[in-house]
Design an enzyme around this catalytic site. Structure first.
Site, short mmCIF file in Angstrom:
data_model
loop_
_atom_site.label_atom_id
_atom_site.label_comp_id
_atom_site.label_asym_id
_atom_site.label_seq_id
_atom_site.Cartn_x
_atom_site.Cartn_y
_atom_site.Cartn_z
CB SER A 1 -1.07 0.51 1.61
OG SER A 1 -1.67 0.99 1.00
CG LEU A 2 2.37 3.24 -3.31
CD1 LEU A 2 1.93 4.02 -4.90
CD2 LEU A 2 3.83 3.31 -2.73
CG LEU B 1 -11.03 0.25 -9.33
CD1 LEU B 1 -11.69 0.14 -10.47
CD2 LEU B 1 -12.06 -0.39 -8.75
N GLY C 1 -15.55 -8.13 -11.50
CA GLY C 1 -15.31 -8.80 -9.89
C GLY C 1 -16.80 -7.98 -9.86
CB ALA C 2 -18.67 -9.75 -7.72
N GLY C 3 -16.78 -7.56 -5.54
CA GLY C 3 -16.05 -7.01 -3.84
C GLY C 3 -16.69 -5.88 -4.14
N GLY D 1 -4.99 2.79 -11.07
CA GLY D 1 -5.38 2.54 -9.52
C GLY D 1 -4.88 3.38 -8.65
CG ASP E 1 -12.84 2.28 -2.42
OD1 ASP E 1 -12.05 2.64 -2.14
OD2 ASP E 1 -13.89 1.11 -1.95
NE ARG F 1 -10.69 -14.07 -10.46
CZ ARG F 1 -10.44 -13.69 -9.67
NH1 ARG F 1 -8.98 -14.53 -9.96
NH2 ARG F 1 -10.15 -12.73 -8.68
CE LYS G 1 -11.92 -1.89 0.07
NZ LYS G 1 -12.09 -1.01 -1.19
#
Length: 280
Positions: free
Chosen positions: A19-20, A223, A128-130, A247, A106, A153, A70
């Site tokens: 992480s930045l 992202l 994606g689906a999160g 991202g 987000d 997936r 999340k």
């Protein structure tokens, strides 16, 4: 100098070593003269509640919450802002008067990054689906997508995302497509909100080739970001002569809103951008 009055802000995720956000947020704190430090903590699945309880006991200002926590953070919060409630996902938690307040920055990050893309149509593909994908779905629809196609997936998660977002926004133009077959359609914008491309989670070669083939000139927003520079997906898209944004632009914009939530001040955006560039 760190002293007894220094406030703590945390990043909670698994993993977090890439992480930045600490570099970006600490640069903003220094620039604004705020006596606070932002630290990253690797919290395994199932331990988020304990981590939040500990931070609250320490008097922390709040925390950013990232993958894979999340949706769990949403369930743990006492109060949740409307946009986060519409997603069922929280990525900013504030500790106030013994209660956990949940927010989602987000959406701000994705909306800001989407505004950088040249778009001529309204058919959008979301991978994606999160929690991040839910934010991207709301952002795409708010930025004019008339039909949103979702591929994941695990198809049952994509169906749940489509149902939840359609219900919360009163929109039904969300179509679930098979992860293996999305390349057969044409889209006007493509957003990757999967964890593929994170450090240690490379794209399978066949999936990456199919995705790049499916772009067919469409601009891409990934992202995911990497400390090493451009992600494999962004590099592949640029090599094909396509317009692609990584991202880090999402991170910058969501981080700016998180900073404002933590401090009550406007974020020094260019200071945060420089910190991201120097940290890579």
């Amino acid at each position: 100098m760190i002293g007894p009055t220094t406030a703590l802000v945390a990043l909670l995720g698994h993993p977090v070593d890439h992480s930045l956000s600490p570099a970006m947020q600490n640069a903003a704190f220094r620039h604004e003269g705020i006596d606070a430090r932002y630290l990253a903590f690797d919290v395994p699945p199932g331990r988020l509640g304990v981590a939040l309880e500990g931070l609250a006991a320490l008097g922390a200002l709040g925390a950013n919450v990232t993958v894979p926590h999340k949706e769990e953070a949403f369930a743990l919060c006492d109060d949740v802002e409307p946009r986060a409630r519409s997603l069922g996902a929280v990525n900013v938690v504030l500790f106030r008067d013994g209660r956990l307040e949940g927010y989602n920055s987000d959406i701000d990050g994705v909306e800001g990054a989407l505004d950088l893309l040249p778009r001529k149509g309204t058919r959008a593909l979301l991978l994606g689906a999160g929690g991040s994908a839910r934010a991207a779905a709301v952002a795409l629809l708010s930025r004019g997508a008339s039909v949103l196609f979702v591929a994941n997936r695990s198809p049952e998660r994509a169906v749940r995302l489509a149902d939840d977002v359609a219900l919360s926004l009163g929109r039904r133009a969300i179509v679930v497509v098979d992860w293996r077959d999305f390349h057969e359609s044409t889209f006007d914008v493509v957003v990757n909100a999967t964890s593929l491309g994170l450090e240690g989670n490379a794209w399978p070669g066949d999936d990456l080739r199919r995705l790049l083939r499916s772009l067919k000139g469409a601009p891409l927003l990934d992202l995911v970001y990497s400390r090493r520079g451009k992600t494999e997906l962004v590099e592949g898209a640029l090599a094909e002569g396509l317009f692609a944004v990584g991202g880090e632009e999402v991170l910058l914009r969501q981080g700016a809103r998180a900073f404002s939530l933590f401090t009550g001040r406007s974020a020094p955006l260019e200071v945060m951008r420089r910190a991201l560039e120097e940290g890579r």
